[in-house]
Design a protein around this motif. Sequence first.
Motif, PDB file in Angstrom:
ATOM      1  N   LEU A  87       5.458  -6.358  -3.781  1.00  0.00           N
ATOM      2  CA  LEU A  87       4.724  -5.726  -2.679  1.00  0.00           C
ATOM      3  C   LEU A  87       3.237  -5.669  -3.001  1.00  0.00           C
ATOM      4  O   LEU A  87       2.826  -5.028  -3.963  1.00  0.00           O
ATOM      5  N   THR A  88       2.416  -6.348  -2.183  1.00  0.00           N
ATOM      6  CA  THR A  88       0.961  -6.385  -2.414  1.00  0.00           C
ATOM      7  C   THR A  88       0.167  -5.980  -1.191  1.00  0.00           C
ATOM      8  O   THR A  88      -1.051  -5.943  -1.249  1.00  0.00           O
ATOM      9  N   GLY A  89       0.835  -5.703  -0.090  1.00  0.00           N
ATOM     10  CA  GLY A  89       0.152  -5.637   1.190  1.00  0.00           C
ATOM     11  C   GLY A  89      -0.462  -4.327   1.613  1.00  0.00           C
ATOM     12  O   GLY A  89      -0.765  -4.162   2.787  1.00  0.00           O
ATOM     13  N   GLY A  90      -0.684  -3.380   0.717  1.00  0.00           N
ATOM     14  CA  GLY A  90      -1.296  -2.119   1.123  1.00  0.00           C
ATOM     15  C   GLY A  90      -2.772  -2.272   1.442  1.00  0.00           C
ATOM     16  O   GLY A  90      -3.381  -3.317   1.225  1.00  0.00           O
ATOM     17  N   THR A  91      -3.349  -1.201   1.944  1.00  0.00           N
ATOM     18  CA  THR A  91      -4.764  -1.230   2.321  1.00  0.00           C
ATOM     19  C   THR A  91      -5.688  -0.980   1.145  1.00  0.00           C
ATOM     20  O   THR A  91      -6.885  -1.232   1.245  1.00  0.00           O
ATOM     21  N   GLY A  92      -5.162  -0.465   0.028  1.00  0.00           N
ATOM     22  CA  GLY A  92      -6.004  -0.159  -1.121  1.00  0.00           C
ATOM     23  C   GLY A  92      -7.002   0.951  -0.834  1.00  0.00           C
ATOM     24  O   GLY A  92      -8.069   1.010  -1.444  1.00  0.00           O
ATOM     25  N   ALA A  93      -6.667   1.843   0.088  1.00  0.00           N
ATOM     26  CA  ALA A  93      -7.596   2.892   0.519  1.00  0.00           C
ATOM     27  C   ALA A  93      -8.084   3.749  -0.647  1.00  0.00           C
ATOM     28  O   ALA A  93      -9.266   4.074  -0.735  1.00  0.00           O
ATOM     29  N   ARG A  94      -7.187   4.098  -1.570  1.00  0.00           N
ATOM     30  CA  ARG A  94      -7.586   4.940  -2.708  1.00  0.00           C
ATOM     31  C   ARG A  94      -8.349   4.151  -3.766  1.00  0.00           C
ATOM     32  O   ARG A  94      -8.851   4.712  -4.716  1.00  0.00           O
TER      33      ARG A  94
END
Length: 184
Positions: free
Chosen positions: A8-15
């Motif tokens: 799983l790589t698809g997050g927004t990276g918001a943090r």
Amino acid sequence: MTLAAVVLTGGTGARLGGRDKASIELGGSTLLERALAATVGAHPVVVVGEAVPTSRPVTFAREEPAYGGPVAGLLAGRRALTPTPDLLVVLAVDMPFVTAGTVARLVAAANDGDGSVLTGPDGRRRLVLVVRTARLDDVSPTDPHGCPVHVLLAPLDLRQVTAVGLEGRGVDTVEDLRELEAGG
């Protein structure tokens, strides 16, 4: 027994200030390449996220709509797997210290139940697990978008595998990344 993997790589990276976690480098390797090395015993491997060059053949998939959360990503990756494997390794790309040895321990522990999950020193589950694909299919929600991981996993009999060393350490925040880049 067949073993496949979903990374799983698809997050927004918001943090992480919007940074793409998969492309972050630690020790000369991107987090995606570290995840692919950890899943070396699995075939095929589906990467849920944007398509990028990789050192080994993988299939790329996306949840629709994008950014539906880790359960939506996991199930999008699961749907991209044919034929259906007996066991499925699920690995969040932001777990850079998970190795092929970690995955082997999880596979061995999965023999006695529906699967196994890596737990940190605090006892909390990490998004690193091996699950019987048929059981995952049994408990998958119709609409996975926004579904919490713990809700998906609650009906499953998962053996806990305690992280060794830094295996349970993730890269969730800018502070985590700075600390790891500084050698800690």
